[in-house]
Structure formats: structure tokens, C-alpha cells
Design a protein around this motif. Structure first.
Motif, PDB file in Angstrom:
ATOM      1  N   UNK A 106      -0.390  -4.678  -7.749  1.00 49.22           N
ATOM      2  CA  UNK A 106       0.698  -4.244  -6.873  1.00 49.22           C
ATOM      3  C   UNK A 106       1.540  -5.407  -6.349  1.00 49.22           C
ATOM      4  N   UNK A 107       0.919  -6.524  -6.002  1.00 56.65           N
ATOM      5  CA  UNK A 107       1.682  -7.626  -5.423  1.00 56.65           C
ATOM      6  C   UNK A 107       2.620  -8.309  -6.428  1.00 56.65           C
ATOM      7  N   UNK A 108       2.183  -8.571  -7.687  1.00 57.16           N
ATOM      8  CA  UNK A 108       3.162  -9.091  -8.652  1.00 57.16           C
ATOM      9  C   UNK A 108       4.334  -8.145  -8.879  1.00 57.16           C
ATOM     10  N   UNK A 109       4.056  -6.838  -8.915  1.00 55.33           N
ATOM     11  CA  UNK A 109       5.140  -5.870  -9.077  1.00 55.33           C
ATOM     12  C   UNK A 109       6.079  -5.918  -7.875  1.00 55.33           C
ATOM     13  N   UNK A 110       5.498  -5.949  -6.664  1.00 53.21           N
ATOM     14  CA  UNK A 110       6.325  -6.011  -5.451  1.00 53.21           C
ATOM     15  C   UNK A 110       7.130  -7.303  -5.409  1.00 53.21           C
ATOM     16  N   UNK A 111       6.511  -8.408  -5.816  1.00 56.42           N
ATOM     17  CA  UNK A 111       7.225  -9.690  -5.845  1.00 56.42           C
ATOM     18  C   UNK A 111       8.424  -9.652  -6.769  1.00 56.42           C
ATOM     19  N   UNK A 112       8.256  -9.045  -7.943  1.00 58.99           N
ATOM     20  CA  UNK A 112       9.381  -8.913  -8.882  1.00 58.99           C
ATOM     21  C   UNK A 112      10.492  -8.054  -8.292  1.00 58.99           C
TER      22      UNK A 112
END
Length: 359
Positions: A106-112
Motif C-alpha cells: 500500500x505505501x509504494x502505491x500511495x507514494x506513487x
């Protein structure tokens, strides 16, 4: 316009003035001579961010979920591109709900999503002047001020309303509740992933997400919505009026009057489109409630892609309405209105001024 300019660079090694001007308008760059440089920066920035996120997702899919190397690459690249471009498409039936307790997904997706939503001008300025805030433009200052306010405010709002909801955050441990509230707050900024069942959320949560979707992300990026700078400008206009000022100061600089008119025009046209679309949806299905219809319309207009689960059951007429709203929201209501007004002769005179009573 970025792709069109790139084709001109790669295939013809040159491009005409009209393409330069269109690309400059799309990328919000300054000076047609810098279009080539700006476009190449956009392509390079996109590639670097999507590659970095894809590597993180690939390692998680491969080592933790035991995907085959080929499947891990395919899923990592697809979701990285989908996130950075604020698309929100996932390769799973439940979107990313199966990963709602996995911060490494979830965090890599949110970062993108956040980086794509900041806008390329902001990323470009931060790359060159990260430690020199005094050199940041008004656009960068507005985006960097509004983005954390909306992210944190949205996280708190969703967490408070959904904390005990058995259909969303209720059964999750505390850490996962905070993670999913943050993720859904981020995603509501125009990237239609969902780690929670939107249909099970409280109607007040839908209304709060309507606001986040309507505002959207930063200009000249991959996010939709009316952009945080538009609402930042409106806030400072209102604040100046309340204080009885004349010129509108914004974070140490003075706001142009043309920008004030543009922001007000954009919001008025957008609100008209959303209200009209909501009415049409409710007329097409009398059983459709205002809360669900409004959520569907705002999500379409802001090109988010979230839904309370009613999209497939809507009538063909209602689905066409949503398609038109997506198209209008992506082009921008001001662009469409300007195109419709092309060819009209400007007035060669001014009308007498008068001040009506306001409020």
C-alpha cells in the motif's frame, strides 16, 4: 501533448511552433524554447519513479507472496504505472483489498499516487531547489502546503468515521486502521484504488471523499480534480475579503487578477457539471439516493474511478452521463467552454460599472 512532442523529437528531431505552444500549455512550462527540455524531464521523472516503485512491489510479490518471477514483474510494473498515473486499475477482483494489512504494497502505491499528484513543475523545482524554499514558485508553495493538509485531514476524517465500522476498519488492528485510512485518503485524491469496501463506508465518509475527489491533486501532473491550487487561490481570496484587503497576497507574493477570475470560473462551471450530472443520474433511476449518485458523479468528473458498487447496475443513459463527465473532467470545463466560445467577436466597448448587494 507530452507524447506528441516526444514523437516529434524522436522521429523528426524537430517540431513546429504550434506543437511547442500546445506542449507548453500542457506542461505549464515557460518559454517555447524550453519545451524539449521540459518534456524530456517529464519522461525521465516518470520512468525513474515508476521503476523504483516497481522494484519494491516486485520484491514483495516475489519474496512474500511467492509469485513466479514473470508474474511478479508483470504485476509490479502494472500497478506502479497505474499508481503514478493516478489510474487506480488493479489486477485483482477486489482491487487491493486483499493487501489491506500490507504496508509494503500500500505505501509504494500511495507514494506513487502522491508524487504523480504533485505535478511535474513541483517535482522539477524540488529537484533543483529542495533546500531553497525562497526560490519556490507560488504554485509549488500552494501544492506543498495543501497536499499534507488534505492527506492528514482526510486520514483523520476517515479513521474517525470508520474506526468501528464492521464493514471497513472495525475488524482491523490499530496499525492497519491507520494505514488504510491514510491510503484511502491518498487514493481519494484521484487514483481509484481501494483497500476498503467503499460500499460499506458511512455516507458521511462518502461526502468527505467527495470533497477530496473534487479538489484533486496538483496541476500539470497525473491527478484529476480541480487541483489544490484552485482551492488554495479561492481560500486566499476569501481570507483577503474577510480581512478587508484589496490585493490578494499568497504566501509572500501577490495573486494576479486573471488567476482569480480563472479559479472562480473553473469552480462555478465544475459545480454546475456535478449538479447537473447528479440530477440526471437520479432521474434515470429514482431509487438511486443522493449520496451514491453524488459520489459516482464526482468520482467520474474528477477522473478518480472509485464507486460505491452501483456503476454496473446503472442504466445505459446514466453510464453515458458518467462517460461525458469523465471526458469533461479530463479536458477541463474551462477548456471546453473556451472551445465553444471560439469565433465570437470581442466587444469593442465597456459597459458602465455598478455594484450589486452581496450576501
Amino acid at each position: 501533448m507530452t507524447l506528441t512532442t516526444m514523437l516529434g523529437i524522436v522521429l523528426a528531431r524537430k517540431f513546429g511552433l504550434s506543437i511547442k505552444l500546445l506542449a507548453r500549455a500542457e506542461t505549464k512550462s515557460f518559454g517555447s524554447g524550453r519545451v524539449r527540455h521540459v518534456v524530456l524531464r517529464i519522461v525521465a521523472t516518470t520512468a525513474v519513479i515508476e521503476f523504483a516503485a516497481a522494484v519494491l512491489l516486485f520484491l514483495r510479490f516475489l519474496l512474500h507472496y511467492h509469485y513466479s518471477p514473470g508474474q511478479a514483474v508483470a504485476h509490479a510494473v502494472f500497478h506502479s504505472v497505474s499508481a503514478f498515473n493516478n489510474a487506480g486499475f488493479a489486477l485483482y477482483t477486489l482491487n487491493v483489498m486483499d493487501f489491506n494489512e500490507d504496508p509494503f504494497i500500500l505505501l509504494p502505491l500511495a507514494g506513487c499516487v502522491i508524487l504523480g499528484g504533485l505535478g511535474f513543475p513541483v517535482l522539477y523545482e524540488l529537484r533543483h531547489h529542495l533546500r531553497l524554499p525562497r526560490m519556490w514558485s507560488m504554485n509549488t508553495r500552494l501544492v506543498l502546503l495543501a497536499t499534507p493538509v488534505l492527506l492528514i485531514g482526510g486520514t483523520i476524517f476517515i479513521a474517525v468515521l470508520e474506526w468501528s465500522n464492521p464493514g471497513t476498519l472495525g475488524p482491523q488492528p490499530v496499525g492497519s486502521k491507520i494505514l488504510n485510512a491514510f491510503f484511502q485518503s491518498t487514493i481519494a485524491r484521484t487514483a481509484g484504488f481501494n483497500s476498503l469496501d467503499i460500499a460499506q463506508m458511512h455516507p458521511v465518509s462518502w461526502l468527505g471523499m467527495d470533497v477530496l475527489m473534487f479538489i484533486g491533486g496538483g496541476p500539470a501532473g497525473t491527478a484529476g480534480g480541480l487541483k489544490v491550487t484552485t482551492f488554495g487561490v479561492l481560500f486566499f481570496i476569501a481570507w483577503t475579503e474577510i480581512r478587508g484587503g484589496a490585493a490578494v497576497p499568497v504566501l509572500g507574493k501577490q495573486l494576479s487578477r486573471s488567476v482569480q477570475r480563472e479559479a472562480i470560473t473553473l469552480v462555478v462551471l465544475a459545480m454546475g457539471a456535478v449538479i447537473a450530472g447528479t440530477m440526471l443520474l437520479m432521474l434515470s433511476d429514482i431509487a438511486l439516493g443522493l449520496d451514491r449518485a453524488l459520489f459516482e458523479v464526482v468520482s467520474a468528473f474528477a477522473t478518480v474511478g472509485l464507486s460505491t458498487g452501483i456503476t454496473a447496475s446503472l442504466s445505459p443513459f446514466a453510464q453515458v452521463v458518467l462517460i461525458c463527465l469523465m471526458f469533461l473532467g479530463r479536458l477541463g470545463p474551462v477548456t471546453v467552454a473556451t472551445a465553444l466560445a471560439v469565433g465570437r467577436q470581442p466587444r469593442a466597448y465597456e459597459l458602465p460599472k455598478e455594484r450589486p448587494l452581496i450576501g
